[in-house]
Design a protein around this motif. Structure first.
Motif, mmCIF file in Angstrom:
data_model
loop_
_atom_site.group_PDB
_atom_site.id
_atom_site.type_symbol
_atom_site.label_atom_id
_atom_site.label_comp_id
_atom_site.label_asym_id
_atom_site.label_seq_id
_atom_site.Cartn_x
_atom_site.Cartn_y
_atom_site.Cartn_z
ATOM 1 N N ASP A 1 6.107 29.697 -45.726
ATOM 2 C CA ASP A 1 5.164 30.697 -45.238
ATOM 3 C C ASP A 1 5.921 31.910 -44.688
ATOM 4 N N GLU A 2 5.176 32.870 -44.166
ATOM 5 C CA GLU A 2 5.781 34.117 -43.711
ATOM 6 C C GLU A 2 6.773 33.903 -42.564
ATOM 7 N N ARG A 3 6.458 32.988 -41.643
ATOM 8 C CA ARG A 3 7.385 32.722 -40.531
ATOM 9 C C ARG A 3 8.718 32.203 -41.054
ATOM 10 N N VAL A 4 8.662 31.282 -41.998
ATOM 11 C CA VAL A 4 9.882 30.712 -42.576
ATOM 12 C C VAL A 4 10.677 31.801 -43.288
ATOM 13 N N PHE B 1 14.948 22.291 -50.731
ATOM 14 C CA PHE B 1 13.496 22.346 -50.513
ATOM 15 C C PHE B 1 12.773 21.499 -51.556
ATOM 16 N N ALA B 2 13.143 21.671 -52.827
ATOM 17 C CA ALA B 2 12.487 20.938 -53.905
ATOM 18 C C ALA B 2 12.678 19.428 -53.749
ATOM 19 N N LEU B 3 13.871 19.009 -53.382
ATOM 20 C CA LEU B 3 14.109 17.577 -53.183
ATOM 21 C C LEU B 3 13.273 17.041 -52.026
ATOM 22 N N ILE C 1 15.949 24.458 -42.025
ATOM 23 C CA ILE C 1 14.669 25.131 -42.270
ATOM 24 C C ILE C 1 14.224 24.905 -43.708
ATOM 25 N N TRP C 2 15.136 25.008 -44.663
ATOM 26 C CA TRP C 2 14.777 24.712 -46.055
ATOM 27 C C TRP C 2 14.300 23.264 -46.191
ATOM 28 N N LEU C 3 15.047 22.334 -45.590
ATOM 29 C CA LEU C 3 14.695 20.911 -45.697
ATOM 30 C C LEU C 3 13.363 20.608 -45.006
ATOM 31 N N ALA C 4 13.179 21.130 -43.801
ATOM 32 C CA ALA C 4 11.945 20.858 -43.055
ATOM 33 C C ALA C 4 10.732 21.504 -43.721
ATOM 34 N N SER C 5 10.923 22.680 -44.310
ATOM 35 C CA SER C 5 9.823 23.318 -45.051
ATOM 36 C C SER C 5 9.387 22.435 -46.211
ATOM 37 N N GLY C 6 10.360 21.846 -46.895
ATOM 38 C CA GLY C 6 10.029 20.922 -47.978
ATOM 39 C C GLY C 6 9.402 19.638 -47.459
ATOM 40 N N ALA C 7 9.959 19.094 -46.397
ATOM 41 C CA ALA C 7 9.466 17.822 -45.867
ATOM 42 C C ALA C 7 8.019 17.923 -45.391
ATOM 43 N N ARG C 8 7.626 19.056 -44.842
ATOM 44 C CA ARG C 8 6.260 19.151 -44.316
ATOM 45 C C ARG C 8 5.200 19.212 -45.421
ATOM 46 N N VAL C 9 5.602 19.489 -46.665
ATOM 47 C CA VAL C 9 4.632 19.555 -47.764
ATOM 48 C C VAL C 9 3.858 18.243 -47.879
ATOM 49 N N LEU C 10 4.577 17.115 -47.791
ATOM 50 C CA LEU C 10 3.920 15.810 -47.926
ATOM 51 C C LEU C 10 4.152 14.930 -46.695
ATOM 52 N N GLY D 1 8.530 27.844 -36.988
ATOM 53 C CA GLY D 1 7.341 27.011 -36.828
ATOM 54 C C GLY D 1 7.506 25.602 -37.368
ATOM 55 N N LEU D 2 8.735 25.082 -37.310
ATOM 56 C CA LEU D 2 9.005 23.783 -37.937
ATOM 57 C C LEU D 2 9.406 22.691 -36.946
ATOM 58 N N ASP D 3 9.175 22.912 -35.649
ATOM 59 C CA ASP D 3 9.546 21.916 -34.629
ATOM 60 C C ASP D 3 8.956 20.542 -34.919
#
Length: 195
Positions: free
Chosen positions: A3-6, A43-45, A66-75, A100-102
């Motif tokens: 998202d925009e914050r990321v 992120f994809a992984l 941040i890349w990893l957490a952005s991916g992890a929050r998807v599912l 925004g990934l705390d």
């Protein structure tokens, strides 16, 4: 999701990294972050599995986290990041919060050899980006925490080929793993646990 914050935090960290390199700061004082294309790969992984449990060894200021957490929050997954440098830990907390990934990422501060035991029991994805001479020993500590299907991604295996040649060779010779060296950016050794 990105998202925009990321995007805003990642763009700021990219600028800071470029400025530090241009100023000639020694590696120990820089973020030493991954390129954005490696970030997109991570992120994809992380986004590919529901409830994924990610371990990052070497969180620095949080760029790869941040890349990893952005991916992890998807599912609905989580990232546990290990970092020893107090200044980088402080920056990690700020950057992850600003993105925004705390809720999807936590930091364990201290030497990875000491904090790894507190990190958890089983991980689905491990990103190894620590001191190169420690890769083999850290992999040995992480291996009991991996079940079939788990992935380990080790960074810098081509940019630091001399110290990491043995690491890649050992993963590729291990019959309980299927490993391949990916020529993405600084070189990634991708290993999947098969037994």
């Amino acid at each position: 999701m990105l998202d925009e914050r990321v995007h805003r935090v990642l763009a700021r960290l990219d600028r800071e990294d470029r400025d530090e390199r241009a100023a000639g700061l020694p590696a120990t004082r820089r973020a030493r972050q991954i390129p954005s294309s490696t970030g997109r790969f991570l992120f994809a992984l992380a986004a590919s599995q529901a409830g994924i449990e990610v371990l990052e060894i070497g969180g620095s200021r949080g760029y790869s986290s941040i890349w990893l957490a952005s991916g992890a929050r998807v599912l609905g997954g989580r990232v546990t990041s290990l970092e020893s440098d107090p200044a980088k830990c402080s920056a990690w907390r700020t950057n992850v919060a600003d993105a925004g990934l705390d809720e999807w990422a936590e930091l364990l501060e201290g030497d990875a050899f000491e904090t790894l035991g507190a990190a958890g029991d089983v991980f689905d994805l491990v990103f190894l980006d620590a001191e190169k001479d420690d890769y083999e020993a850290l992999f040995g500590l992480v291996r009991p925490m991996l079940e079939p299907g788990a992935l380990v991604v080790a960074d810098n295996v081509l940019s630091h080929e001399a110290p990491l040649r043995a690491y890649s060779a050992a993963r590729q010779a291990d019959s309980t793993l299927s490993s391949v060296t990916l020529p993405l950016d600084h070189g990634l050794e991708l290993s999947v646990v098969v037994a």
